[in-house]
Design an enzyme around this catalytic site. Sequence first.
Site, short mmCIF file in Angstrom:
data_model
loop_
_atom_site.label_atom_id
_atom_site.label_comp_id
_atom_site.label_asym_id
_atom_site.label_seq_id
_atom_site.Cartn_x
_atom_site.Cartn_y
_atom_site.Cartn_z
CB ILE A 1 6.74 27.20 15.61
CG1 ILE A 1 6.10 27.61 16.95
CG2 ILE A 1 8.19 26.78 15.84
CD1 ILE A 1 6.03 26.48 17.97
CG ASP B 1 6.54 37.49 24.31
OD1 ASP B 1 5.86 37.10 25.29
OD2 ASP B 1 7.26 38.49 24.36
CG PHE B 2 7.99 31.47 23.86
CD1 PHE B 2 7.34 30.26 24.01
CD2 PHE B 2 8.23 31.93 22.57
CE1 PHE B 2 6.95 29.52 22.91
CE2 PHE B 2 7.86 31.19 21.46
CZ PHE B 2 7.22 29.98 21.63
#
Length: 257
Positions: free
Chosen positions: A88, A14-15
């Site tokens: 995305i 994840d980020f």
Amino acid sequence: MAGAGISTPSGIPDFRSPGSGLYSNLQQYDIPYPEAIFELMYFFANPKPFFTLAKELYPGNYRPNYAHYFLRLLHDKGLLLRLYTQNIDGLERAAGIPPDRLVEAHGTFATATCTVCRRKFPGEDFRGDVMADKVPHCRACTGVVKPDIVFFGEELPQRFFLHLTDFPMADLLFVIGTSLEVEPFASLAGAVRSSVPRVLINRDLVGPFAWRQRHNDVAQLGDVVGGVETLVELLDWKEEMETLMQKEKEKLDAKDS
Ligand code: OAD
């Protein structure tokens, strides 16, 4: 509403998770600060770091997991009004959720646009370039072609505005695997009617679940897959999930070979 946390079980970082998140592992991208990877100013000066990430996330490298297939099952049962995702990686499409049921709020690699003449292309046209570490260029004007990923400051896709009619109609909202830190997506959590239960499935409390809870909010904290499994058991959908996942696995295996 979904975010990067539904794809970590597929192997995609994840980020914002400290340590494992993309924003704490940027050595390989050679960028001055984390958000630069999604900034237009930086992209025009140096598109390479973004395409290094694009190579990793281009459709085909990863497979959907239990969380994606749960959302697919909701669709199969006619219960999914819409899936709003920030991801995305294209795994919602790969799981068989039709594009008209999806709002890919931060864009997609499925299409790309020339940054100079604005011509549109299928993302597939540039797979070869991206895999060969080449920055793709427009066949018509030679401008740099950018996959239709929404960068900071860019407008969200038109489909995002479906939320104006979708959210008031929803009678249950799942929020799965997102830090709810990025606007305007995060605010959608507040757009369902106050009588509508909101169910958070995430490692930690986020957004309004942390600071403006409603009396009918539910939080299933911990691993996303574990949380979804618990729900599937309560719904008595375990067998259907297994059958669906087996069928989809066979399809993907056949495609790969
Ligand atoms: P974040 O990385 O900000 O948040 C992911 C959330 O999922 C965190 O709360 C994690 O604790 C949780 N999480 C991760 N893995 C989990 C697991 N296996 N089980 C349970 N929880 C888990 O990702 P997003 O909210 O999606 O923009 O980030 C939003 C946007 O920020 C992204 O769309 C991206 C970035 O800038 C673009 O790609 C354009």
